[in-house]
Structure formats: C-alpha cells, structure tokens
Design an enzyme around this catalytic site. Structure first.
Site, mmCIF file in Angstrom:
data_model
loop_
_atom_site.group_PDB
_atom_site.id
_atom_site.type_symbol
_atom_site.label_atom_id
_atom_site.label_comp_id
_atom_site.label_asym_id
_atom_site.label_seq_id
_atom_site.Cartn_x
_atom_site.Cartn_y
_atom_site.Cartn_z
ATOM 1 N N SER A 123 1.567 2.596 -14.566
ATOM 2 C CA SER A 123 0.329 2.209 -15.238
ATOM 3 C C SER A 123 0.104 3.148 -16.405
ATOM 4 O O SER A 123 0.896 4.054 -16.662
ATOM 5 C CB SER A 123 -0.849 2.277 -14.268
ATOM 6 O OG SER A 123 -1.178 3.629 -14.027
ATOM 7 N N LYS A 124 -0.979 2.898 -17.079
ATOM 8 C CA LYS A 124 -1.340 3.627 -18.291
ATOM 9 C C LYS A 124 -1.321 5.162 -18.090
ATOM 10 O O LYS A 124 -0.957 5.905 -18.986
ATOM 11 C CB LYS A 124 -2.749 3.160 -18.643
ATOM 12 C CG LYS A 124 -3.240 3.287 -20.025
ATOM 13 C CD LYS A 124 -3.024 2.174 -20.968
ATOM 14 C CE LYS A 124 -3.354 2.702 -22.360
ATOM 15 N NZ LYS A 124 -2.373 2.584 -23.305
ATOM 16 N N ARG A 125 -1.715 5.586 -16.891
ATOM 17 C CA ARG A 125 -1.812 7.037 -16.748
ATOM 18 C C ARG A 125 -0.452 7.726 -16.715
ATOM 19 O O ARG A 125 -0.368 8.939 -16.726
ATOM 20 C CB ARG A 125 -2.701 7.415 -15.549
ATOM 21 C CG ARG A 125 -2.139 7.125 -14.240
ATOM 22 C CD ARG A 125 -3.167 7.038 -13.147
ATOM 23 N NE ARG A 125 -2.606 6.131 -12.176
ATOM 24 C CZ ARG A 125 -1.659 6.478 -11.331
ATOM 25 N NH1 ARG A 125 -1.236 7.713 -11.281
ATOM 26 N NH2 ARG A 125 -1.143 5.583 -10.518
#
Ligand code: GLU
Length: 473
Positions: free
Chosen positions: A237-239
């Site tokens: 994911s984005k993180r």
C-alpha cells in the site's frame, strides 16, 4: 499467443497493475505473440478521460507497447447485448428480479454455502429484470492455472451470477469473458485477486459456446500472478513508498530499471541473476517460472538496482535523462547549462536516481549555492579557514586549472599542513558547494573553474570573518 492487459482506469497505474502489464508484454514478446490493450471503463464515474490518459502515459513511460487497442470496453456494449440475447435465447441465462434480500432468504432456507438459484421470469418485451447465468447443478468448474495449479469450484456452491443489470448493461465478469472470446485471447494473465472471478468467466465462455455465440476457440489458459507485499510482509500500500508508476517516474527511476525490478516481483530467471536487460527478460521470461508466493516490493532494492542501471548508461544518455528530469522540475534552467554533461559524469558513480543529481551536484551549477550553517560551523573554524586559505593560494597559483593539477596542489597543502585529507577537502567543499556533499572534490573544483572557485572561497572567508568580528565586538 494473444494476451491482453485490461486495466480499469480508476486512478493511477499502480505497481501491481504495472507488473501485470509487464508480464503480459514479456510473454507476448517472448512468444512472438500479440498484446492487446483493453480499457475496462465500465465504471463511468471513476473512468475519467484523465484516468485513461494516466494509464496510457504510464505504459508509454515504461516503454511497454501494445499491438492492438486501446479498446474501450464501453464501446462494446452493443456486442455485449448480442451475447446476452444469445444466452437468453438458448436458455443459458434467465431474467430474474431477485433482490439481495431474496438471495439471503434463499440461503437461510437452503444453507449458507448453497449457491443461489433464481426463479426465471418470462422474457417479455421491455422486461426490466436483471439477467443471471444458469450455473449447472452438477459438477464443478476447475480453473487450470499455469502458476497455481488446479482450483476446483463446485457448482453447488456458486450463485447463478448476475451478468446484466435490468437496463441491459453487462456486468464485469460477463463483459470480460465476451471481450476475451471475441479478441481471441489465448492467455489471461492477471493478479491473484481475480482468481475467484475465473469460474464465472469460464461458465460464461462455456454458455456462449453452447449457445453458438462468438468464435469457437479453445478456452484461454489462465495465470494468476502472486500478490504484492511490502517489505514488512503486509499487503502493498501507499505507506510502503512509491505506489504508482507516475510516482516512480517523479522519484527519478529509469524505466529499464523499473522493468527489471518489476519482472523480479514473482518471477526469477532461475539463477539468482538480478540485473537483467529488457532483451534478457524477453528471452528468459516464462510463466512457468512465476512463483505462487507473495512477492515483496522493496523500494530500497529498486533504488539499488536503479543505481546499477544509472552507472551502465553512457554519459550522453544519462545527461539527456537528467536534463529531462530537471526540465520537469524546479531547476529547468540547469538543463541547458553547458557544464551539465561533465557535472553528470562526475556524479554518475554517486547517484541512485535522477532525483539524486541535484542535491549532490546542483550547488556547483547554481549561482547561489546552498548555505548549510552546520557545515560551516563544523569545518570553517579557525583551523578550517587556515587550510582554506592555503588551498586558495595553491589553486590561484596553478598554471593549468586541470583536475590533475588541482589534485597535486591540494595534496601539497595536505602535506605541508600534515593533516588528513578531509581537513582540507571538507572546508573547501563547504566553501564551493555550501555543504559537505558534492562529487569528488578535484572534479568539482575543476567543473566550477578557477574564477568561480576563488570567488566562492573569498565570499565564504569574508562572511566567516564578518561573523568572527561581530562576535569579537
Ligand atoms: N479490469 C481488471 C482490473 O483492472 C482486470 C481484468 C482482467 O484482467 O481480467 O483489475
């Protein structure tokens, strides 16, 4: 072989989608087959022209070309309608106005794992009921997957899937199956999250064949690519850093390095080789070598690999890319600087991405170098100013301001003052670059030229004196 990449343009092209595109592309190029691009734009709200453009831009940046398309799925709605009528007429699909409530009630009555079977309604003109596909009562649909082996879906557990809404518009699994059929797709390669759609699509294909609809071609071969995780083992994911192709481009990665890295997400050449040119990838890529275990996207590894690719590039090529990167960013002016090729050359060993160039070397090209007070404090105390003064004298006296002579002159200062190299080089670096990072010091001084080097030394010495006298007051 005919494969397809079928993104839904609901936003940027993410790492997972890019990997799917790449694997299809490698497969087509390896086999001398064709790659079709189909934009699955049936979600009208999210499939904006900008989102479609983003996908096309990302594929172009990755240098993944396609042989057919882009075909817009929405443009095929009439054809989907024909397929629907054919299935209805042949009795493989039926009108049914069952609601979600009805399905729930059915499951309560028959057991939660019993697939829903609706009550067919008569096909009347202007009938406004949804359409469901008849799933056979008996048997199972087995998905033969090149990567994952066989997965068996017992029909008794499968709901009769809704394949079209009451307004006649096709639902996702139906449209995909009919589009693949018409396009003569032989291999469907996509993310693992689609595995549960596959029995529905196979059932649509079988019903179409039984109804005599569409070309009579063998069922496609399926391959579901493993999930992508971040370095912490959690779903990507984005993180975990850059999540889309656009972000990778803006972070200064090279498309060939990104292709190389993405290819290793679930696939390996079998001999632990990590640096693979696109030609090698094409030559060696095989679906059979794709793993079924989740693959890890680790930006640190991508950065390392990108550094390897940067060092492989001829300087002229790297210069063009750095210039392009600068032009797109905040230092457009530097892109046309005549010193850029040399500046790039002396940075090549030290940068991992195109974005690393400016923080490392920009100060030498910029008229107004960085001012790092910490660095000044650390390196331009009394001692530092002393060595800087000697370095200035030595440089000013040079006959030819070449790297070799600069090197000799500065080594002379080292010897005379009997200090470690950094005691001379760091004050000088802070003087010319404003900070303690720069390419090699001899190369940096030579790039700057004598006049500018001396000017910068004088400027910083004066300002150091000023602040010294202020303190004395
Ligand atoms: N449009 C689907 C997606 O973006 C892919 C469909 C497919 O490959 O069959 O996830």
């Amino acid at each position: 072989m005919r494969v397809r990449f079928a993104p839904s343009p609901t936003g940027a092209l993410h790492i997972g989608g890019a990997r799917t595109a790449l694997f299809n592309w490698l497969l087509a190029r390896h086999e001398g087959g064709e790659l079709l691009l189909r934009i699955e734009d049936t979600d009208r709200e999210r499939s904006t022209p900008e989102n479609v453009q983003q996908i096309l831009d990302a594929l172009r940046w990755l240098e993944l070309d396609w042989d057919e398309g882009p075909i817009m799925q929405t443009e095929r709605s009439e054809r989907h309608g024909e397929a629907l009528r054919a299935l209805l007429q042949a009795g493989h699909a039926y009108r049914c106005s069952a609601t979600a409530q009805d399905v729930k009630a059915y499951k309560l009555a028959h057991g939660a794992d019993r697939g829903f079977r609706g009550e067919p309604e008569p096909e009347a003109d202007g009938s406004a009921a949804a359409v469901r596909l008849h799933v056979p009562e008996e048997g199972a649909t087995v998905v033969h997957d090149v990567i994952r082996g066989d997965t068996r879906f017992e029909h008794v557990h499968l709901d009769d899937p809704v394949i079209a809404r009451a307004d006649g518009s096709a639902l996702y699994n139906f449209a995909v199956a009919i589009d693949d059929l018409d396009a003569g797709i032989t291999h469907v390669v996509r993310g693992e999250d689609h595995l549960s759609n596959t029995p529905k699509q196979l059932l649509v294909l079988e019903a179409a064949r039984a109804a005599g609809f569409g070309p009579r071609s063998p069922l496609p071969v399926y391959a579901h690519l493993p999930l992508l995780h971040g370095p912490d083992g959690k779903k990507l994911s984005k993180r975990h850093g850059a999540a889309s192709v656009q972000e990778l481009r803006d972070a200064g990665y090279l498309p060939e390095a990104v292709r190389n890295y993405l290819a290793l997400l679930g696939w390996g050449a079998g001999d632990d080789q990590t640096v693979l040119s696109t030609e090698e990838l094409i030559e060696r890529f095989e679906l059979e070598r794709v793993s079924r275990n989740p693959a890890r996207f680790d930006e640190t590894k991508l950065r390392w690999l990108n550094g390897v690719w940067i060092r492989e590039l001829p300087v002229e090529d790297l210069t063009c890319r750095v210039a392009g990167f600068l032009r797109a960013g905040a230092h457009a002016g530097a892109a046309a600087d005549a010193r850029l090729p040399r500046a790039v050359q002396i940075s090549q060993e030290k940068i991992h991405t195109l974005a690393d160039f400016w923080p490392l070397t920009g100060a030498l090209l910029d008229d107004d170098p960085v001012d790092d007070p910490k660095a000044r404090e650390r390196w331009l105390g009394e001692e530092g100013r002393g060595t800087l003064h000697d370095a200035r004298e030595a440089l000013a006296a040079l006959e030819d301001f070449t790297e070799a002579q600069i090197g000799q002159a500065l080594e002379g200062v080292l010897a005379r003052r009997a200090v470690k190299p950094r005691e001379v080089y760091q004050p000088l670096r802070v003087a010319i670059a404003g900070t303690t990072v720069s390419p090699g010091i001899f190369e940096s001084v030579a790039l700057l030229g004598r006049a500018e080097t001396l000017r910068r030394i004088d400027r910083i010495s004066e300002s150091a004196l000023d602040s010294g006298s202020e303190q004395a007051d």
